[in-house]
Motif scaffolding. Structure first.
Motif, PDB file in Angstrom:
ATOM      1  N   HIS A  47      -2.124   5.081   4.923  1.00  0.00           N
ATOM      2  CA  HIS A  47      -1.659   4.283   3.785  1.00  0.00           C
ATOM      3  C   HIS A  47      -1.043   5.213   2.749  1.00  0.00           C
ATOM      4  O   HIS A  47      -1.587   6.273   2.478  1.00  0.00           O
ATOM      5  CB  HIS A  47      -2.816   3.505   3.165  1.00  0.00           C
ATOM      6  CG  HIS A  47      -3.195   2.291   3.943  1.00  0.00           C
ATOM      7  ND1 HIS A  47      -3.872   2.349   5.131  1.00  0.00           N
ATOM      8  CD2 HIS A  47      -2.966   0.971   3.717  1.00  0.00           C
ATOM      9  CE1 HIS A  47      -4.059   1.126   5.610  1.00  0.00           C
ATOM     10  NE2 HIS A  47      -3.515   0.267   4.770  1.00  0.00           N
ATOM     11  N   GLN A  50       0.435   3.125  -3.522  1.00  0.00           N
ATOM     12  CA  GLN A  50       1.446   2.339  -4.217  1.00  0.00           C
ATOM     13  C   GLN A  50       1.447   2.739  -5.681  1.00  0.00           C
ATOM     14  O   GLN A  50       0.641   2.259  -6.460  1.00  0.00           O
ATOM     15  CB  GLN A  50       1.138   0.857  -4.081  1.00  0.00           C
ATOM     16  CG  GLN A  50       1.168   0.371  -2.646  1.00  0.00           C
ATOM     17  CD  GLN A  50       1.165  -1.125  -2.557  1.00  0.00           C
ATOM     18  OE1 GLN A  50       2.036  -1.729  -1.969  1.00  0.00           O
ATOM     19  NE2 GLN A  50       0.177  -1.752  -3.167  1.00  0.00           N
ATOM     20  N   VAL A 123      -4.513  -2.919   4.208  1.00  0.00           N
ATOM     21  CA  VAL A 123      -5.103  -3.189   2.890  1.00  0.00           C
ATOM     22  C   VAL A 123      -4.025  -3.360   1.828  1.00  0.00           C
ATOM     23  O   VAL A 123      -4.288  -3.886   0.752  1.00  0.00           O
ATOM     24  CB  VAL A 123      -6.136  -2.113   2.474  1.00  0.00           C
ATOM     25  CG1 VAL A 123      -7.298  -2.054   3.452  1.00  0.00           C
ATOM     26  CG2 VAL A 123      -5.501  -0.745   2.340  1.00  0.00           C
ATOM     27  N   HIS A 124      -2.812  -2.864   2.106  1.00  0.00           N
ATOM     28  CA  HIS A 124      -1.630  -3.218   1.319  1.00  0.00           C
ATOM     29  C   HIS A 124      -0.408  -2.896   2.163  1.00  0.00           C
ATOM     30  O   HIS A 124      -0.536  -2.372   3.276  1.00  0.00           O
ATOM     31  CB  HIS A 124      -1.613  -2.539  -0.059  1.00  0.00           C
ATOM     32  CG  HIS A 124      -1.624  -1.032  -0.012  1.00  0.00           C
ATOM     33  ND1 HIS A 124      -0.591  -0.283   0.484  1.00  0.00           N
ATOM     34  CD2 HIS A 124      -2.573  -0.145  -0.410  1.00  0.00           C
ATOM     35  CE1 HIS A 124      -0.880   1.001   0.371  1.00  0.00           C
ATOM     36  NE2 HIS A 124      -2.081   1.106  -0.155  1.00  0.00           N
ATOM     37  N   ASP A 125       0.777  -3.210   1.659  1.00  0.00           N
ATOM     38  CA  ASP A 125       1.976  -3.130   2.511  1.00  0.00           C
ATOM     39  C   ASP A 125       2.401  -1.709   2.883  1.00  0.00           C
ATOM     40  O   ASP A 125       3.046  -1.508   3.919  1.00  0.00           O
ATOM     41  CB  ASP A 125       3.160  -3.811   1.809  1.00  0.00           C
ATOM     42  CG  ASP A 125       3.045  -5.322   1.865  1.00  0.00           C
ATOM     43  OD1 ASP A 125       2.109  -5.803   2.532  1.00  0.00           O
ATOM     44  OD2 ASP A 125       3.862  -6.009   1.228  1.00  0.00           O
ATOM     45  N   GLN A 126       2.116  -0.743   2.052  1.00  0.00           N
ATOM     46  CA  GLN A 126       2.638   0.609   2.274  1.00  0.00           C
ATOM     47  C   GLN A 126       1.769   1.382   3.266  1.00  0.00           C
ATOM     48  O   GLN A 126       0.917   2.184   2.875  1.00  0.00           O
ATOM     49  CB  GLN A 126       2.702   1.370   0.948  1.00  0.00           C
ATOM     50  CG  GLN A 126       3.624   0.738  -0.067  1.00  0.00           C
ATOM     51  CD  GLN A 126       5.061   0.682   0.432  1.00  0.00           C
ATOM     52  OE1 GLN A 126       5.570   1.660   0.974  1.00  0.00           O
ATOM     53  NE2 GLN A 126       5.707  -0.456   0.260  1.00  0.00           N
ATOM     54  N   HIS A 127       1.983   1.117   4.540  1.00  0.00           N
ATOM     55  CA  HIS A 127       1.200   1.855   5.520  1.00  0.00           C
ATOM     56  C   HIS A 127       1.953   1.998   6.837  1.00  0.00           C
ATOM     57  O   HIS A 127       2.898   1.255   7.108  1.00  0.00           O
ATOM     58  CB  HIS A 127      -0.175   1.210   5.738  1.00  0.00           C
ATOM     59  CG  HIS A 127      -0.146  -0.156   6.328  1.00  0.00           C
ATOM     60  ND1 HIS A 127       0.181  -1.288   5.604  1.00  0.00           N
ATOM     61  CD2 HIS A 127      -0.426  -0.591   7.574  1.00  0.00           C
ATOM     62  CE1 HIS A 127       0.099  -2.351   6.385  1.00  0.00           C
ATOM     63  NE2 HIS A 127      -0.264  -1.958   7.594  1.00  0.00           N
TER      64      HIS A 127
ATOM     65  N   HIS B 200      -7.609 -10.790   3.041  1.00  0.00           N
ATOM     66  CA  HIS B 200      -7.178 -10.011   1.885  1.00  0.00           C
ATOM     67  C   HIS B 200      -8.249  -8.969   1.545  1.00  0.00           C
ATOM     68  O   HIS B 200      -9.422  -9.305   1.391  1.00  0.00           O
ATOM     69  CB  HIS B 200      -6.941 -10.935   0.693  1.00  0.00           C
ATOM     70  CG  HIS B 200      -6.590 -10.195  -0.555  1.00  0.00           C
ATOM     71  ND1 HIS B 200      -5.331  -9.729  -0.798  1.00  0.00           N
ATOM     72  CD2 HIS B 200      -7.353  -9.816  -1.608  1.00  0.00           C
ATOM     73  CE1 HIS B 200      -5.319  -9.101  -1.966  1.00  0.00           C
ATOM     74  NE2 HIS B 200      -6.531  -9.141  -2.485  1.00  0.00           N
ATOM     75  N   SER B 201      -7.829  -7.711   1.428  1.00  0.00           N
ATOM     76  CA  SER B 201      -8.795  -6.647   1.143  1.00  0.00           C
ATOM     77  C   SER B 201      -8.845  -6.383  -0.358  1.00  0.00           C
ATOM     78  O   SER B 201      -7.820  -6.459  -1.052  1.00  0.00           O
ATOM     79  CB  SER B 201      -8.391  -5.368   1.873  1.00  0.00           C
ATOM     80  OG  SER B 201      -8.311  -5.608   3.256  1.00  0.00           O
ATOM     81  N   SER B 202     -10.032  -6.030  -0.868  1.00  0.00           N
ATOM     82  CA  SER B 202     -10.166  -5.845  -2.313  1.00  0.00           C
ATOM     83  C   SER B 202     -10.620  -4.434  -2.697  1.00  0.00           C
ATOM     84  O   SER B 202     -10.112  -3.866  -3.655  1.00  0.00           O
ATOM     85  CB  SER B 202     -11.143  -6.869  -2.880  1.00  0.00           C
ATOM     86  OG  SER B 202     -12.392  -6.768  -2.223  1.00  0.00           O
ATOM     87  N   GLU B 221      -5.609  -2.138  -3.340  1.00  0.00           N
ATOM     88  CA  GLU B 221      -4.169  -2.035  -3.597  1.00  0.00           C
ATOM     89  C   GLU B 221      -3.775  -0.625  -4.060  1.00  0.00           C
ATOM     90  O   GLU B 221      -2.598  -0.278  -4.067  1.00  0.00           O
ATOM     91  CB  GLU B 221      -3.710  -3.078  -4.622  1.00  0.00           C
ATOM     92  CG  GLU B 221      -4.207  -2.866  -6.032  1.00  0.00           C
ATOM     93  CD  GLU B 221      -5.546  -3.538  -6.287  1.00  0.00           C
ATOM     94  OE1 GLU B 221      -6.223  -3.896  -5.307  1.00  0.00           O
ATOM     95  OE2 GLU B 221      -5.908  -3.698  -7.472  1.00  0.00           O
TER      96      GLU B 221
END
Lengths: 268, 223
Positions: A47, A50, A123-127, B200-202, B221
């Protein structure tokens, strides 16, 4: 369900592993041995933070992580299905925000497709995903093999172990790497997916250098399979190949990574 | 790419035989001999026994673990008892190696007391550890370690403070840091991902499995 498949000119065995997905072993095409075993030892995920902060933008704050694709992450059974001109194995794996479908497709013309469909979302888009396949091809016997790479409009024999990224050149069929059996002249041709940003590690086979149960070698050292690469000669010996793809997540996912592999010359 | 290194190997018992240094013609001759009709047949990959790849039975797994922990070279590990069995799977060695055709188990153990990995091949036919490597590499997490990491993270106040209503542990990843200043750079670590059941991960909590403590809590995030 039997774990021996005899379809579409192929005969092979399979089993679900603890961490390397579906392993295919003792695969024969038209009655001739092609592969001792092939598997997907791991899919690492990186990852990228961000952040719009210039000071931290270029640094990689976090390391990679991975989770085994195997008995603890499989969703449902391994499926065996025929399709026009072939037979395929498939299985779905899920671990939190990571979902995959592993495929092994066998075509009656000698093509073999070890693929992985990656869904995300992470866990988010940047990976970025790094699936690692390991192939131990034994064309007509384990020894007397050679590894070649297409470069400068010709096939070149590779003398020693190493790391061979796809540089944009391919032969007329799209193949970039191949393993050749010197006795029979038969070959395994490997064609990368255009968007895989693929590379191949060619390593001389050694007992004891079996598929590792993690990419992680000692702290600060190269991960596997790079940790296996030395300067040993390949020509005339038994070769193990690793195909590694590097796939950045984006909105067009799912994405199917993995090479086309084609067996040629076994019918001679 | 920096020059890669060979994996460090040590403490082999029955040392795996190195590959023959013979080249070209000698190899071809040997290959032809293997196929020669009427002659004594050398084992070949084409005639391998597929049943050797079959999953180990519970009895074979128990046998392999007993054999391993009774091996003198691992006496201190077995005595201290701070180790985790990561996995036990069948291993099949190619001909012409002398162990080809034997029923073998590969046992991977993480020894917390010595902070090392034990990668062993147990010959179930002979009842001996036929190959042993002790390295600083890090195998995948065992199921027990995954569960332990979750329980450590769930009881950490900093993690609990960041969890939202409905957040649950989604999965546990085997993790290592890139930065030498990072505790997880050299120590066995897990990353527990928390989030909602819809995917959704937190929050990500990094757990040091040597000291059983949370070392990082990061909003997903920002990971």
């Amino acid at each position: 369900m039997s774990n021996v498949i005899n379809e579409a000119n192929w005969k092979f065995h399979w089993r679900l592993t603890e961490s390397a997905g579906i392993m295919v072993y003792l695969a024969d095409f038209k009655g001739r041995r092609v592969m001792w075993e092939g598997s997907l030892p791991y899919v690492t995920v990186d990852h990228q933070q961000q952040s719009l902060d210039v000071a931290t933008e270029a640094s990689e704050v976090h390391g990679p992580w991975w989770v085994p694709l195997g008995t603890r992450t499989i969703q449902g059974p391994v499926r065996v299905q025929t399709f026009r001109g072939g037979v395929e194995l498939s299985a779905q794996f899920q671990a939190g925000p990571y979902q995959y479908t592993q495929l092994w497709r066998f075509h009656d013309d000698g093509r073999l497709s070890p693929w992985l469909t990656i869904y995300g979302p992470g866990v988010h888009d940047q990976h970025t995903y790094h699936p690692h396949w390991r192939f131990d091809f034994d064309l007509d016997g384990a020894r007397n093999d050679a590894f070649e790479r297409f470069e400068g409009n010709h096939w070149h024999r590779v003398e020693t172990e190493g790391w061979f990224p796809y540089g944009g050149e391919a032969d007329e069929s799209g193949s970039v790497w191949r393993q050749v059996d010197a006795d029979s002249g038969s070959a395994i041709n490997i064609r990368p997916h255009s968007w895989d940003d693929a590379e191949v590690f060619a390593i001389r086979y050694h007992d004891g250098e079996w598929a590792p149960y993690s990419p992680r070698s000692a702290a600060g050292s190269q991960p596997f399979p790079a940790a296996y690469v030395g300067d040993e000669a390949l020509d005339g010996d038994d070769v193990t190949l690793w195909y590694v793809a590097h796939v950045h997540f984006d909105q067009s996912f799912p994405y199917t990574a993995g090479p086309w592999i084609k067996v040629e010359g076994l019918g001679r | 790419m920096a020059a890669p290194k060979k994996a460090v190997k040590s403490a082999k018992s029955s040392k795996i035989k190195p590959k023959s240094a013979a080249s070209g013609p000698a190899k071809i001759a040997s290959k032809q001999a293997a196929k020669a009709p009427g002659g004594r047949k050398t084992p070949d990959v084409a005639s391998a026994d597929p049943t050797l790849f079959d999953p180990l039975t519970p009895g074979e797994i128990a046998d392999a673990l007993r054999t391993l922990t009774e091996d003198r070279r691992l006496g201190s590990m077995a005595k201290v008892g701070r180790y985790r069995v990561i996995c036990t799977e069948p291993l099949v060695i190619k001909p012409p190696h002398w162990m080809a055709g034997h029923r073998l188990a590969r046992v991977v153990v993480y020894d917390y007391a010595a902070d090392r990995t034990v990668d062993a091949c147990v010959d179930l036919d002979a009842g001996v550890v036929s190959h042993l490597e002790l390295t600083k590499s890090q195998p995948m997490l065992s199921r027990d370690e995954e569960a332990l990491a979750i329980s450590i993270a769930m009881t950490d106040d900093r993690v609990r403070a960041k969890l939202m209503l409905g957040d649950v542990p989604q999965t546990t990843m085997h993790y290592w840091g890139r930065n030498p200043k990072d505790i997880s750079f050299a120590r066995r670590s897990a990353a527990v991902i928390f989030g909602r059941s819809d995917g959704h991960s937190s929050v990500v909590a990094v757990v040091d499995l040597l000291d059983n403590q949370v070392t990082q809590v990061v909003p997903a995030e920002m990971w």
